[in-house]
Every structure is written in structure tokens, then in C-alpha cells.
Scaffold this active site. Structure first.
Site, PDB file in Angstrom:
ATOM      1  CG  ASP A 142      -2.366  -0.183   0.836  1.00 21.72           C
ATOM      2  OD1 ASP A 142      -2.651  -0.259  -0.373  1.00 21.72           O
ATOM      3  OD2 ASP A 142      -3.222  -0.249   1.744  1.00 21.72           O
ATOM      4  CG  ASP A 434      -8.857  -6.588  12.765  1.00 21.80           C
ATOM      5  OD1 ASP A 434      -9.469  -5.505  12.892  1.00 21.80           O
ATOM      6  OD2 ASP A 434      -7.886  -6.900  13.491  1.00 21.80           O
TER       7      ASP A 434
END
Ligand SMILES: O=c1ccn([C@@H]2O[C@H](COP(=O)(O)OP(=O)(O)O[C@H]3O[C@H](CO)[C@@H](O)[C@H](O)[C@H]3O)[C@@H](O)[C@H]2O)c(=O)[nH]1
Ligand SMILES: [Mn+2]
Length: 714
Positions: A142, A434
């Protein structure tokens, strides 16, 4: 209960209920009666309080106690039916029947997450004891950094030597960084040769990192040179998708002539003003691209600093994925997160034993643990039905076409108008992607499994500076609130769709942040009461006094026993509970404020990646167990203020014998704040509290005392 599997004989896994359950439940019953007693006592004393101010002060304590009671009720589901599991990988069917496995390693910033470390993590997965033609390791960058790609090109060359070396010498920890930092395995000259090779590679990568870009001269082929030339126009948030197959299983061989797993560098397209949804966005892009390239039914996600310490852990996961009963609705098999290099007392509570060891066992009794972001094997079909996707696992038939297709699905606007992030893939809308993803999957009827084998499976880095630890927790607080207070709340939707037990456990985690209310209240109000001699708690001669004593003592003792029972020590428990107090008044408070301002559109902050680098002095301090207050942070102002007020209350009120409860709280505060006093008043190293922070803390303490004066005296 020993549920074995009827279809398979002998079973691949077994489950047992925790044997202490009757004791937990008996204690829960007793404790809940005491909580009701306390609430009754508070309410009656509010109604009989002599003045309006008294009633207000007592009400604020009541509010705190209600919050604590709510959190306690939610936390009981962790204790209601904890499970222990066991796997039997030796009973797995022949390797030919194993599914393909795609490993996703995420990185986001080459300066906070050194590329050589990321390469080492990826190599530890590339060297899994798994059929090479079925294994692919993807790195999602990223940071869009050429140095990361460069590091992986070097890593790919090194892997040709490293994989056979690990195989032939039965190496367990297959992260070269960790292996060569340790004593090695006595692999003789071959080991020496590899070590030199690794060091050279590391130096090359580090020198590129220092320079800031890869000079095309460093590229080993004409083709690679072209790639790095393109990078000149790229920036972190403005670049096309880049996919580079660095090791190709169908073609590349290691130095002994054996097949190698695929190794793929991946950086999705990013453009300014197009939201990229941080890690969840990266994982979703990778989910699609990998569907085009390899489309393995099983996916492992690991953070860049979480390397494998056991090459056979995929086989443990298979013990669930290949079990016909357990696998029917199985979304993921979660391994715990464990951390390396924690100091002896684990001063920052970096182990997070509740979060990563105790709680998941408890959730397993209700359908499975939450997804912890790293160290989890996921079923691709739980995230999305990849048969719908164009391409669909081409095994690199026409390389250019396939790569083009994979780049297409990694485009930054691919998701607009689709259900990605909401119903498909990793879920958006929370900084704790998550937590959110696991929660929604479980609400949709998927299960998970907590796999905590005796042999350590993964090891990673925990923040080793106080400020980092508190900032990380602040981000989690915001992220978890975003799930707790969402339309699909853990408390309403979760309880309805998953189960009461699971809904409560998720709520306990989602609403962590509200602990800031009781802890801040208890850290300030009784102390002010002591300073101004106005009791808030019953006197020792009053029988109710003992109820408060029991509630406090039993909670602490249970927590301590639980901690030590789960392979902890007393010293680490002490740090853990102290960090909980510190987090409550800092991370949870600031997290709550940030969550509210985000809701009101006043400000919003993105995913602040935790730094994995520290200077030598910081490391030395950490290893010696000395707290690091060396940065100017509002967290430390609050800590300083609290420490000063507790000290002040103790000095002024030590002889007010009728206020034993208040004196006790002040003493407890002082004991917990000891490192803060040291940093404020006694230390001279760079980790001490700065003058600016100290002045602010003194000033804030003065204001609180003045407010207290108005409340308690006027
Ligand atoms: O925009 C981003 C931000 C982060 N990451 C990656 O996400 C991982 C976790 O980031 P880190 O800063 O280490 O966060 P932690 O708080 O330490 O991570 C925990 O909390 C995260 C959610 O808040 C989870 O994603 C992680 O798996 C879990 O270990 C790292 O590999 C990063 O490279 C990205 O890929 N893209
Ligand atoms: Mn991390």
C-alpha cells in the site's frame, strides 16, 4: 464433552469444554448478586443524599458503576463456555488432496515497516511445508514503493537458495532475518554462505531505502530497468496498479531443481480523492487479483511483521478445512498473535493476553473467535464467490492477458457501485476492519475456529514505545465503536443474528472505549473527595463497605488468576492491569472523542500505521523496562495530571481515617502511576517527561482541584 467427528475415523480435530466452567459460573452468580446489591445501595443513597451536589456526585459514580456492570455482564460470555481444541495433522489425507493456498502479506509504508522485514515474513510463508505448486505468496504494497519491489526482486533470488536450505536442514523459523539473528541451525559452510548472501541483500535494500529511490542501474535485467523508470512519476497515493510475478511456480526452480511457490508483488491503483479504505481496501483488491491469477480456496492473511515460526501451520488449518462437518460453514481458522522481544515485565502489556489468548477461547464456545487481522486462514468462498469473477485462476496461461485482467480488478474505481466492502470481501466502515469483517461474517451464519497449538505458529512485533501502544489502542477504540454504534450494532444485530453469547462478546470488545468513564471517574473523583474531606463511599464501620471491597477484590483476583493460569506471571499481570488503567484514561478517552468528532463530521483520521522501527536508545530503555515518555503527547499530559492529583489527595487526606475507601483508591492510583512520577520528577534521560508536558499537567491538575473546590465546598 468430547465431540469427535463421526464421518472421519480417527478425527482430524477434537474439542473439549474448559473444566473450570462450573467454578466460573458459580462465581458469576455470586458476583452478579453483589453488583445488584451495589446498585441498590447507590440508588438509595442518591435519594437520601442531603444536597443536590451530593446527589450529582453519587450519580456520576452510579453511572460509572453501571458502565462497569455492563462490561462485566458482556465479559461473562467469554467465561461461559471456553473451548480447548486439538488438531491431528498426521491424520491428514495425501498431499494430492490438499487445496491451493494464497498467502497475503500486507505492508503500507517502507519507512515504518522496513522492506527487508516484509521480505523475511514473506519468505517464512514461501517456505511453508506445503506442496509448492499449490502455494502462492502475494505481497500487497500500500506504500506503492519501488524499494519494496526491489527488496522482493532480491528476495526472490535469495529464495532459490533459502527454500532448499530450510527443507534440508529442517529449519523451523523460516524468516531469514530472525534465523540469522539467532544461533542458526549448525548448517555449516552452506549456512555461512547464505548468511553472507542475506547480509549483502539487506545492505543493498537498506542503501536504496536511504537514497529514497531505486536507480535503474540496480535492476538486474532490461525489463526490470523499465519498471523502475516508470516509478519516477509514481507517488504513494497516485499510481496505477503494479503486478509483478517474481517467482513463477510453473517455470522457476530452486537451486536443487525443485518447483518453487509463486511469489507476486502487488500494489493496487491509487488516486487522490478516491477513497482506498486502507487495509480492507488493499485486501479486497488482492482478493480479486488473486482470483484471476491463482484463485486458491484457502487464504492466509499476515501482517508484514508477523512471520511464521512453524512451517506446518497450514496443515493445522487443514485439520478444520478438510473436516467435512467443521468446514461446512467455516469462514476462518484464527491462530493467536504472539509477540517477540517483550521485556520481562511486559511494561506496556504488549502481549494483550485477553485479546489474543483468553477471549478467543471464550468466543469459540459460541461459534468462533473474532478475526484478528493476521494469522488467519480464511475460506475464499466466505468472502466472495470467485466463480463470478472474470478470469478465475488462469494458472498463468497467457501471462500478459492475465496480468492485465488482474490489474483491471485492482483499479481504484473498480468497486464503485458494487457490494465490495459491504456484503462482499473485507468490510469497510471501521478502522478495525478485522473486527468488523469477522463480526459480519459470523452474523451471516459463518463460523470460525481458534487454533492455539502448543507449538508457536506466528510471531510478530508489538509497539515498544508507550506512545505507539496508546495510539494503536486509540485507533482500535475508534474502529470498534464504529462497529458497536453502527446500524448493524453488535448489541442488537449481533445478539439477534449471531447469538446472545457472541453478541455480548463482540459488544464487550466494541464498547471498550466506554471504560474511560468509570476509570477516569475513579481516578479523579474519590481523590477530590479526599482532598475536600467529603466521603463518597461507606465507612469501614458500615457493612456496605465490605460489598465494595468484595467487588473490587474479587474482580482483581479473578483477573489475576485467569492471567496466571494462561501461562502468565504476576509481574506481567501487574503491567497488564496497569496498562488497562492507562489505556482507559488516555486511548479510550481520546478514542471516544475522536469517534464522536468523526460522527459529527468535525474531523476524521485514517489508519495510522504502527511503526516497526526504533532507535537504539529507545530499544535499550525498553529492554531495561523503563517507560518512555520522551515525546510531547496529550496522552502524557492526562497521565501526569492524574498522577499529581492522586499524590496530592494522598498527602492531604492520609489521616482522614473514616475515608478508607478513598485513601485506598489514592494509594492504588499512586502505585499504578509510579513510572509517571519517575518520568516527571526523578529521571534525566531522554525518556523522561518533557518540561512542556509537565507544565501542562501541573496546570491541568490545578484546574481540576479548583473545580473540585467549587463542587465539594462551595
Ligand atoms: O492502509 C493500510 C494500513 C495498514 N496496512 C497493513 O495493515 C497491517 C496492520 O497494520 P499495523 O499498523 O501493524 O496495525 P496494528 O494495530 O498493529 O494491527 C492490528 O490491528 C489492525 C486493525 O486495526 C489489523 O488489521 C491487524 O491485522 C492487527 O494486527 C500492516 O501489515 C500494514 O502494512 C495496509 O496494508 N494498508
Ligand atoms: Mn502491527
Amino acid at each position: 464433552m468430547a465431540s469427535t467427528n463421526a464421518n472421519l475415523n480417527p478425527p482430524l480435530n477434537t474439542v473439549h469444554l474448559d473444566r473450570w466452567i462450573p467454578l466460573y459460573r458459580a462465581h458469576a452468580l455470586l458476583y452478579s448478586t453483589a453488583i445488584l446489591g451495589l446498585i441498590y445501595h447507590r440508588v438509595t443513597s442518591i435519594f437520601t443524599s442531603p444536597t443536590f451536589i451530593d446527589a450529582c456526585l453519587l450519580s456520576s459514580l452510579l453511572l460509572s458503576e453501571l458502565v462497569l456492570a455492563f462490561m462485566w455482564v458482556c465479559s461473562q460470555s467469554f467465561k461461559w463456555r471456553p473451548l480447548d481444541r486439538q488438531e491431528f495433522p498426521e491424520r491428514l489425507p495425501d498431499r494430492a488432496g490438499w487445496p491451493k493456498l494464497d498467502v497475503f502479506v500486507c505492508t503500507a509504508d517502507p519507512y515504518k515497516e522496513p522492506p527487508i522485514g516484509v521480505v523475511s515474513t514473506a519468505l517464512s510463508a514461501l517456505a511453508f511445508d506445503y506442496p509448492a505448486e499449490k502455494l502462492s505468496v502475494y505481497v500487497s504494497d500500500d506504500g506503492g514503493a519501488d524499494v519494496t519491489l526491489f527488496a522482493f526482486m532480491e528476495g526472490a533470488k535469495f529464495a532459490r537458495h533459502w527454500l532448499p536450505f530450510c527443507r534440508e536442514n529442517g529449519v523451523k523459523v523460516r524468516s531469514p532475518e530472525v534465523f540469522f539473528a539467532s544461533d542458526g541451525c549448525g548448517g555449516g559452510t552452506e549456512e555461512e554462505k547464505l548468511k553472507t548472501m542475506y547480509q549483502t541483500m539487506k545492505e543493498r535494500v537498506e542503501s536504496v531505502l536511504e537514497k529514497g529511490s531505486v536507480s535503474p542501474k540496480l535492476a538486474s535485467s532490461e525489463e526490470d530497468q523499465q519498471i523502475f523508470k516508470k516509478w519516477k512519476e509514481f507517488s504513494r497515493n497516485n499510481h496505477p496498479s503494479v503486478i509483478q510475478v517474481l517467482v513463477k511456480s510453473s517455470k522457476d526452480r530452486d537451486i536443487t531443481g525443485q518447483v518453487m511457490p509463486n511469489l507476486i508483488y502487488f500494489s493496487r491503483e491509487k488516486r487522490p480523492n478516491v477513497p482506498h479504505h486502507f487495509k480492507a481496501g488493499a485486501l479486497n483488491a488482492l482478493l480479486r487479483a488473486s482470483a484471476v491469477l491463482t484463485n486458491a480456496p484457502m487464504i492466509l492473511t499476515v501482517d508484514c511483521d508477523m512471520y511464521s515460526t512453524d512451517p506446518t501451520s497450514p496443515q493445522r488449518a487443514l485439520c478444520y478445512f478438510l473436516d467435512p462437518v467443521a468446514s461446512a460453514k467455516l469462514a476462518y481458522v484464527q491462530f493467536p498473535q504472539r509477540f517477540q522481544g517483550l521485556n520481562k515485565s511486559d511494561i506496556y502489556g504488549g502481549e494483550l493476553k485477553h485479546l489474543y489468548m483468553i477471549n478467543p477461547r471464550g468466543m469459540d464456545g459460541f461459534g468462533g473467535p473474532n478475526y484478528l487481522g493476521s494469522n488467519a486462514f480464511l475460506a475464499r468462498r466466505a468472502l466472495f464467490d470467485s466463480s463470478l469473477e472474470a478470469g478465475n485462476g488462469h494458472d498463468f496461461i497467457k501471462p500478459e492477458m492475465v496480468i492485465e485482467m488482474a490489474s483491471g480488478v485492482a483499479a481504484c474505481n473498480f468497486e464503485s457501485g458494487t457490494k465490495w466492502g459491504d456484503g462482499i470481501g473485507f468490510r469497510y466502515g471501521s478502522l478495525s476492519e478485522d473486527f468488523h469483517t469477522g463480526f459480519r461474517l459470523q452474523c451471516e451464519g459463518w463460523n470460525s475456529v481458534f487454533c492455539d497449538p502448543p507449538q508457536l505458529a506466528f510471531l510478530g512485533d508489538a509497539p515498544k514505545s508507550l506512545h505507539d501502544a496508546l495510539s494503536q489502542c486509540k485507533r482500535w477504540t475508534v474502529g470498534q465503536f464504529e462497529v458497536g454504534f453502527a446500524h448493524h450494532s453488535t448489541l442488537t444485530f449481533g445478539v439477534r443474528k449471531a447469538s446472545l453469547g457472541l453478541g455480548l462478546t463482540y459488544s464487550h470488545l466494541a464498547f471498550w472505549g466506554i471504560w474511560c468513564i468509570p476509570i477516569s471517574t475513579y481516578a479523579l473523583l474519590p481523590q477530590l473527595a479526599l482532598v475536600y474531606s467529603r466521603p463518597l463511599f461507606p465507612k469501614p464501620s458500615d457493612p456496605w463497605f465490605y460489598l465494595y471491597g468484595y467487588l473490587f477484590g474479587a474482580a482483581y483476583i479473578q483477573d489475576m488468576v485467569d492471567f496466571i493460569y494462561h501461562k502468565g506471571t504476576f509481574r506481567c499481570w501487574w503491567s497488564d492491569q496497569r496498562m488497562w488503567l492507562i489505556r482507559s484514561i488516555t486511548s479510550f478517552t481520546f478514542g471516544s472523542i475522536q469517534f464522536i468528532s468523526k460522527q459529527l463530521n468535525i474531523s476524521s483520521q485514517g489508519f495510522n500505521v504502527t511503526s516497526k522501527v526504533m532507535d537504539d536508545e529507545q530499544i535499550k530503555r525498553y529492554d531495561e523496562g523503563v517507560f518512555d515518555f520522551g515525546v510531547d503527547s496529550p496522552f502524557f499530559v492526562i497521565l501526569g495530571t492524574t498522577a499529581l492529583l492522586n499524590l496530592c489527595a494522598f498527602i492531604v487526606g492520609i489521616f482522614r481515617y473514616s475515608m478508607v475507601a478513598e485513601i485506598f483508591l489514592a494509594v492504588f492510583g499512586i502505585t499504578s502511576c509510579w513510572p509517571v512520577y519517575e518520568a516527571m520528577l526523578l529521571r534525566s534521560d531522554n525518556g523522561k517527561m518533557s518540561e512542556r508536558v509537565k507544565i501542562r499537567a501541573f496546570f491541568a491538575a490545578g484546574i481540576v482541584l479548583a473545580v473540585g473546590c467549587v463542587l465539594f465546598i462551595v
